[in-house]
Motif scaffolding. Structure first.
Motif, PDB file in Angstrom:
ATOM      1  N   ASP A   1       0.851  -1.194   0.000  1.00 42.58           N
ATOM      2  CA  ASP A   1       0.000   0.000   0.000  1.00 42.58           C
ATOM      3  C   ASP A   1       0.881   1.236   0.000  1.00 42.58           C
ATOM      4  O   ASP A   1       1.497   1.564   1.031  1.00 42.58           O
ATOM      5  N   LEU A   2       0.955   1.911  -1.129  1.00 42.64           N
ATOM      6  CA  LEU A   2       1.769   3.112  -1.214  1.00 42.64           C
ATOM      7  C   LEU A   2       0.939   4.332  -0.811  1.00 42.64           C
ATOM      8  O   LEU A   2      -0.185   4.507  -1.294  1.00 42.64           O
ATOM      9  N   PRO A   3       1.469   5.181   0.054  1.00 44.41           N
ATOM     10  CA  PRO A   3       0.731   6.393   0.438  1.00 44.41           C
ATOM     11  C   PRO A   3       0.700   7.398  -0.707  1.00 44.41           C
ATOM     12  O   PRO A   3       1.633   7.475  -1.513  1.00 44.41           O
ATOM     13  N   ILE A   4      -0.383   8.164  -0.778  1.00 46.81           N
ATOM     14  CA  ILE A   4      -0.497   9.247  -1.748  1.00 46.81           C
ATOM     15  C   ILE A   4      -0.336  10.555  -0.976  1.00 46.81           C
ATOM     16  O   ILE A   4      -1.115  10.849  -0.067  1.00 46.81           O
ATOM     17  N   ILE A   5       0.683  11.329  -1.315  1.00 40.15           N
ATOM     18  CA  ILE A   5       0.953  12.583  -0.627  1.00 40.15           C
ATOM     19  C   ILE A   5       0.943  13.723  -1.637  1.00 40.15           C
ATOM     20  O   ILE A   5       1.010  13.497  -2.849  1.00 40.15           O
ATOM     21  N   ASN A   6       0.857  14.958  -1.158  1.00 35.87           N
ATOM     22  CA  ASN A   6       0.926  16.086  -2.087  1.00 35.87           C
ATOM     23  C   ASN A   6       2.321  16.696  -2.086  1.00 35.87           C
ATOM     24  O   ASN A   6       3.155  16.401  -1.224  1.00 35.87           O
TER      25      ASN A   6
END
Length: 501
Positions: A70-75
């Protein structure tokens, strides 16, 4: 001499790729590739568009499916790192190269220092870029190895500029769409059709899709404003075209929202579907088939397939129905929401004006919404409960009964789809009496508490409508632009959390 010629031919074969303007480097050993691991992050712009958010989600899901990670989605407000999959026009040093490579219409994917940059010059180009990266490096192996010098540039999406349909130049064609979509639900109690995705919208999207393929901008007209001709691209169930009527019967797409078919009938190209959404995806399948053809002439017979749409149902009262708009079939919030979400989401409106929550639970529209087996349910009920004249919002017992009604409805949706996403939306703040407005304030607090109790999302329209000073011409209902604001408020809540299939 033969050896020299053979060597030259082998090098040429290794470097030729009809899809890309640059060769792809294949990993020859572990030192020539890096693997996408749990240490990676997906980076999107801080003010990411819905297409960038969707692309990031799609990539994250593909990585999870391939490897279980599960890869995190960041800005991009976070500090840059050495293990990033950068989506879209994020603030990262390598993005400018991708933007320059993509040109006006294409896409660019490249690796640099163990980072990957994926950029598309348009929403569609970005979608194609992510799909290409997934199919090339993510889906084929759990190791997810990416060549260190990987670069894929697709500058020219006009891969079939000279496309012909059964020998006829595509520039001679006109796109003709059905006057009304089949994604309508009859409201016997108000004698009105409430439409969501329209074939006009689908036809314009199809025109864009064909433009990306051919660099030809075709005229788009409703069937009611044109007479049949030999050179037509027909979208939807155009009633006075015999070819379409026969086709719907043959391929059985007339009443299936997710079923579509496309192909040639004589000199005519048909994009048909049980909904405008699926008709649009027929065009997507068509352009994909054209890009894969060796020739520039499309002459295939009709092909029938299905697309996996995410079904969004909007249930509720006056505000869902579109009461007091100039045309409820065009200016209810579900229509605006459909445009915002795009054709991958099939939005259906099941609003009925004048009903309390308990009355809506007994309505035919509620039963129809259940039969749709939705993936997303947006509930906006209670405006009429709060009306003092209804006499159902007097004490704590009434409010508890209201919450129990919502709970039963949520449980029914969960029974038919355990993964359903529920969004509770509070009513607007304005009504025609002070007591009604006081009740609406209490209602908003009650809905918020119910959402927490049921572990579902809450959208605070009550506060937004007051703070933004929405206009209520009749003192309690919105007009056209008001329903667009309502859709925007709901969309802002959905866009980061709604699931992507």
């Amino acid at each position: 001499m033969k050896k020299i010629i053979s060597a030259i031919l082998i090098c040429a074969v290794l470097c030729v790729s009809f899809s890309f303007t640059a060769c792809q480097t294949k990993p020859q050993g572990k030192d020539l590739a890096f693997n996408i691991t749990k240490d990676y992050k997906i980076v999107i712009p801080e003010s990411a568009s819905f297409s960038e958010i969707s692309a990031a989600k799609k990539l994250s899901q593909a990585v999870n499916k391939s490897s279980g990670i599960d890869l995190p989605i960041i800005n991009d407000s976070a500090a840059s790192d050495s293990n990033e999959l950068v989506i879209g026009n994020a603030k990262r040093d390598g993005v400018s190269r991708a933007v320059g490579n993509a040109g006006e219409h294409g896409y660019s994917i490249y690796a640099s220092q163990n980072n990957v940059f994926i950029y598309g010059a348009s929403e569609r180009a970005l979608e194609l870029a992510v799909e290409k990266f997934i199919s090339t490096y993510i889906s084929i192996s759990a190791a997810m190895a990416v060549p260190v010098n990987m670069s894929m540039v697709y500058k020219d999406l006009f891969s079939k500029k000279n496309l012909t349909l059964n020998g006829v130049e595509i520039s001679k064609y006109t796109i003709v769409y059905a006057a009304e979509g089949t994604t309508t639900h009859y409201r016997s109690n108000v004698n009105a059709w409430v439409e969501c995705a329209k074939y006009e919208d689908a036809a314009n999207a199809i025109a864009d899709e064909i433009y990306l393929l051919t660099e030809q901008r075709l005229n788009v007209v409703p069937a009611s404003e044109t007479t049949p001709s030999d050179y037509e691209i027909l979208v939807g169930k155009v009633a006075d075209r015999e070819e379409v009527l026969q086709f719907y019967v043959t391929h059985g797409v007339g009443y299936s929202d997710e079923r579509y078919a496309y192909g040639m009938v004589g000199t005519k190209l048909l994009f048909s579907g049980g909904s405008p959404n699926s008709a649009y995806f027929a065009s997507r399948a068509f352009t994909k088939a054209c890009r894969e053809m060796r020739s520039s002439d499309f002459s295939k017979e009709l092909l029938s397939q299905s697309v996996d749409l995410s079904k969004v149902v909007c249930i509720g009262d006056d505000m869902v129905h579109g009461s007091s708009s100039t045309a409820i079939n065009r200016y209810n919030y579900a229509v605006y929401l459909q445009k915002m979400l795009g054709f991958k989401y099939y939005v259906a409106n099941y609003g009925v004006p004048g009903l309390t929550a308990a009355e809506y639970e007994q309505s035919n529209e509620y039963k129809l919404s259940l039969s749709a087996v939705p993936d997303v349910v947006i509930i906006m009920l209670g405006f009429n409960d709060a009306n003092p004249s209804e006499n159902v919002w007097k004490n704590a017992e009434d409010k508890e009964a209201y919450v129990q009604t919502l709970t039963r409805m949520v449980n029914e949706y969960r029974k038919i789809n355990s993964g359903v996403q529920i969004y509770f939306v509070s009513s607007t703040h304005k009504a025609t009496s002070q007591k009604w407005e006081e009740n609406l304030t209490e209602l908003a607090a009650t809905i918020s508490a119910a959402a927490i109790e049921l572990d579902e999302a809450y959208v605070d329209v009550h506060t937004v409508s007051r703070e933004q000073e929405w206009v209520f011409p009749d003192g309690r209902h919105l007009k056209n632009e008001g329903y667009e604001k309502l859709a925007t408020t709901i969309f802002d809540a959905l866009k980061t959390s709604i699931k992507v299939k």
